[in-house]
Design a protein around this motif. Structure first.
Motif, PDB file in Angstrom:
ATOM      1  N   GLY A  46      58.503  46.301  40.459  1.00 41.39           N
ATOM      2  CA  GLY A  46      58.044  45.105  41.405  1.00 41.39           C
ATOM      3  C   GLY A  46      56.526  45.095  41.584  1.00 41.39           C
ATOM      4  O   GLY A  46      55.725  44.115  41.651  1.00 41.39           O
ATOM      5  N   THR A  47      55.952  46.431  41.751  1.00 39.19           N
ATOM      6  CA  THR A  47      54.681  46.714  42.030  1.00 39.19           C
ATOM      7  C   THR A  47      53.628  46.206  41.250  1.00 39.19           C
ATOM      8  O   THR A  47      52.506  45.924  40.844  1.00 39.19           O
ATOM      9  CB  THR A  47      54.471  48.046  42.518  1.00 39.19           C
ATOM     10  OG1 THR A  47      55.442  48.093  43.832  1.00 39.19           O
ATOM     11  CG2 THR A  47      52.900  48.047  43.315  1.00 39.19           C
ATOM     12  N   ILE A  48      53.904  46.811  39.700  1.00 38.81           N
ATOM     13  CA  ILE A  48      53.212  46.710  38.581  1.00 38.81           C
ATOM     14  C   ILE A  48      52.754  45.410  38.183  1.00 38.81           C
ATOM     15  O   ILE A  48      51.632  45.234  38.190  1.00 38.81           O
ATOM     16  CB  ILE A  48      53.937  47.399  37.299  1.00 38.81           C
ATOM     17  CG1 ILE A  48      53.896  49.074  37.649  1.00 38.81           C
ATOM     18  CG2 ILE A  48      53.187  46.909  35.910  1.00 38.81           C
ATOM     19  CD1 ILE A  48      54.536  49.634  36.327  1.00 38.81           C
ATOM     20  N   LYS A  49      53.735  44.492  38.301  1.00 33.84           N
ATOM     21  CA  LYS A  49      53.337  43.089  37.984  1.00 33.84           C
ATOM     22  C   LYS A  49      52.587  42.435  39.020  1.00 33.84           C
ATOM     23  O   LYS A  49      51.744  41.499  38.749  1.00 33.84           O
ATOM     24  CB  LYS A  49      54.769  42.444  37.919  1.00 33.84           C
ATOM     25  CG  LYS A  49      54.544  41.145  37.017  1.00 33.84           C
ATOM     26  CD  LYS A  49      53.929  41.450  35.701  1.00 33.84           C
ATOM     27  CE  LYS A  49      52.998  40.387  35.297  1.00 33.84           C
ATOM     28  NZ  LYS A  49      51.413  40.681  35.603  1.00 33.84           N
ATOM     29  N   ILE A  50      52.668  42.518  40.357  1.00 31.50           N
ATOM     30  CA  ILE A  50      51.755  42.121  41.059  1.00 31.50           C
ATOM     31  C   ILE A  50      50.352  42.562  41.007  1.00 31.50           C
ATOM     32  O   ILE A  50      49.259  42.095  41.466  1.00 31.50           O
ATOM     33  CB  ILE A  50      52.434  42.011  42.503  1.00 31.50           C
ATOM     34  CG1 ILE A  50      51.382  41.327  43.486  1.00 31.50           C
ATOM     35  CG2 ILE A  50      52.491  43.304  43.107  1.00 31.50           C
ATOM     36  CD1 ILE A  50      51.308  39.702  43.452  1.00 31.50           C
ATOM     37  N   ASN A  51      50.285  43.895  40.893  1.00 37.15           N
ATOM     38  CA  ASN A  51      49.259  44.525  41.051  1.00 37.15           C
ATOM     39  C   ASN A  51      48.219  44.382  39.919  1.00 37.15           C
ATOM     40  O   ASN A  51      47.047  44.544  40.255  1.00 37.15           O
ATOM     41  CB  ASN A  51      49.481  46.302  41.292  1.00 37.15           C
ATOM     42  CG  ASN A  51      48.857  46.795  42.616  1.00 37.15           C
ATOM     43  OD1 ASN A  51      48.348  45.994  43.340  1.00 37.15           O
ATOM     44  ND2 ASN A  51      48.772  47.854  42.761  1.00 37.15           N
ATOM     45  N   ASP A  52      48.684  44.274  38.687  1.00 40.88           N
ATOM     46  CA  ASP A  52      47.822  44.248  37.781  1.00 40.88           C
ATOM     47  C   ASP A  52      46.857  42.672  37.916  1.00 40.88           C
ATOM     48  O   ASP A  52      45.709  42.631  37.844  1.00 40.88           O
ATOM     49  CB  ASP A  52      48.525  43.972  36.233  1.00 40.88           C
ATOM     50  CG  ASP A  52      49.484  42.884  36.118  1.00 40.88           C
ATOM     51  OD1 ASP A  52      49.672  42.018  37.299  1.00 40.88           O
ATOM     52  OD2 ASP A  52      50.005  42.751  35.097  1.00 40.88           O
ATOM     53  N   TRP A  53      47.567  41.519  38.442  1.00 41.97           N
ATOM     54  CA  TRP A  53      46.716  40.512  39.034  1.00 41.97           C
ATOM     55  C   TRP A  53      45.642  40.643  40.078  1.00 41.97           C
ATOM     56  O   TRP A  53      44.722  39.990  40.040  1.00 41.97           O
ATOM     57  CB  TRP A  53      47.757  39.186  39.135  1.00 41.97           C
ATOM     58  CG  TRP A  53      47.727  38.510  37.805  1.00 41.97           C
ATOM     59  CD1 TRP A  53      48.987  38.666  37.044  1.00 41.97           C
ATOM     60  CD2 TRP A  53      47.068  37.687  37.010  1.00 41.97           C
ATOM     61  NE1 TRP A  53      48.760  37.938  35.721  1.00 41.97           N
ATOM     62  CE2 TRP A  53      47.665  37.325  36.027  1.00 41.97           C
ATOM     63  CE3 TRP A  53      45.828  37.231  37.357  1.00 41.97           C
ATOM     64  CZ2 TRP A  53      46.730  36.509  34.989  1.00 41.97           C
ATOM     65  CZ3 TRP A  53      44.989  36.432  36.552  1.00 41.97           C
ATOM     66  CH2 TRP A  53      45.828  36.001  35.339  1.00 41.97           C
TER      67      TRP A  53
END
Length: 441
Positions: free
Chosen positions: A279-286
């Protein structure tokens, strides 16, 4: 334009039509933003202080605010093919004001990057151990940095992998925990923590994604039509807010804590840690991607130098990882509340200028036809700065109504009034160094 360290991704030019993506490719990333771990954490925070139905109302009001802002600024980004901090030069802020926006976005999203990396670090420590929290925060942050340095294409593939994984794992986590409880009793139960008002809850919901809404042009510039922007917004925000956010509310009532790591690990153990990481990877890249775009615009305006987006991203990724290691997570709730009133005025001003006042709209329209940027931009628009500050202060200190709505509406109205009175005037003229046709990366 490519470099040995990454992709520049049209940081200071229009995204040409040939480089646009299908609505589904962008929508998966939008859904990944709104349905990611931050929404789980937000739901737990709201649920810790509110009972179920008041929390539902808070999410509903917050979602309406976010969808309206996201669609309007997203259509702007799609039409112009420009990032938020770049299009702001011709939507009321001028070159100097746009640089301030870029800096504000850069700082805010690095904060988000630190918050998300800190949450994942806690989970990785619980699952694997070996390293302390601060070390895992650095490792996780640097992995995400490597993904973002490769640009939109790399982030799209990350979304295809991580969004389904997150939804499957979080579904398992929710079902595993809630089957141990009487859901009806949870819905009617009192909040386990200090009581939160509807205004506070709605402000947290709107503040939780308000920066994401304001920076929608960073993503929507890769869309092909206004309909695509509307579809991805309605699907992403509605499902993300209600499914993940309200699940967080119920789990906070069930486990009686707002600690997301405790919530997911208490239900499914080590699988819960995978929920956190995916869950964190996908929000953090943006978070990192838009932060890089904002800083590139800020530095370019301040110094006249055109920095490579990938290089800037690498530097910011290291800074964000260090912030995560330093424990920025502890400031989460206060951070959201501040964002809830400081950023809506930006969107209010940009929408008022682009769709109503149209002081610089002719320049944008003419340049768009040839795939270039307008040749000049105002250096400063004093009326805009006054409106921005006034609206933010009203949102912060006026107790009536919802702060996020107050600051947004006040900014929109004040700017329209200033425009009709002829007060929206630029001071100084700056030539646009990058007013050449966009080219493929």
């Amino acid at each position: 334009m490519a470099s040995s360290v990454g992709v520049d991704d049209y940081a200071l030019t229009r995204v040409p039509r040939s480089a646009r993506y299908s609505w589904w490719s962008v929508a998966v990333q939008r859904f990944g933003q709104v349905s990611a771990l931050s929404q789980f954490l937000l739901g737990a925070t709201v649920g810790f202080g509110m009972s179920f139905w008041p929390a539902f109302l808070a999410f509903t009001l917050g979602s309406v605010i976010l969808e309206l802002i996201t669609i309007l600024v997203g259509v702007m980004g799609m039409r112009e093919g420009l990032s938020t901090s770049l299009i702001a030069r011709w939507t009321g802020f001028g070159r100097g004001g746009a640089a301030l926006i870029g800096l504000a976005i850069g700082i805010s999203l690095i904060g988000w990057f630190g918050i998300q990396s800190g949450v994942s670090a806690q989970g990785l420590t619980s699952l694997i151990g070996v390293l302390p929290d601060w070390a895992w925060a650095l490792v996780f942050g640097l992995v995400v940095t490597a993904i973002v340095m490769r640009g939109f294409h790399s982030m799209a593939w990350t979304a295809y992998l991580m969004v389904p994984a997150f939804l499957i794992l979080v579904g398992w986590s929710i079902i595993s925990e809630l089957t141990k409880h009487d859901v009806g009793a949870l819905v009617s139960s009192a909040p386990p923590g200090p009581e939160m008002t509807l205004l506070q809850g709605t402000t947290l919901v709107a503040g939780g994604f308000i920066v994401g809404a304001v920076i929608t042009p960073d993503m929507a510039r890769f869309n092909r039509s206004g309909g695509d922007v509307v579809k991805q917004t309605l699907v992403g925000i509605t499902l993300g807010e209600y499914v993940i956010g309200m699940a967080g509310v119920l789990l906070a009532h069930a486990v009686k804590t707002s600690e997301i790591t405790t919530i997911v690990t208490s239900s499914v153990g080590w699988v819960g840690i995978l929920v956190i990481v995916a869950g964190t990877i996908k929000i953090n890249d943006w978070n990192l991607y838009s932060s890089g775009l904002g800083v590139v615009n800020f530095v370019g305006t301040l110094t006249g130098r055109r920095l490579n987006r990938a290089v800037v991203t690498g530097v910011l990724g290291v800074v964000g990882s260090v912030l995560a290691a330093a424990g920025i997570l502890s400031a989460f709730t206060e951070f959201l509340t501040v964002l809830g009133v400081a950023f809506p005025p930006i969107a209010g001003i940009m929408v008022a200028e682009y769709f109503v006042v149209k002081r610089w709209r002719p320049e944008l329209d003419a340049a768009r036809a040839s795939g270039t940027l307008p040749e000049t931009a105002p250096v400063w628009v004093p009326a805009t700065i006054v409106v921005w500050v006034a609206a933010a202060l009203i949102g912060k200190f006026v107790e009536w109504g919802l702060p996020s709505i107050n600051s947004l509406v006040v900014a929109f109205v004040l700017y329209v009034v200033a425009g009709k009175l002829g007060l929206v005037r630029g001071v100084g003229v700056s030539r646009t160094a990058d007013a050449e046709p966009a080219h493929a990366v």
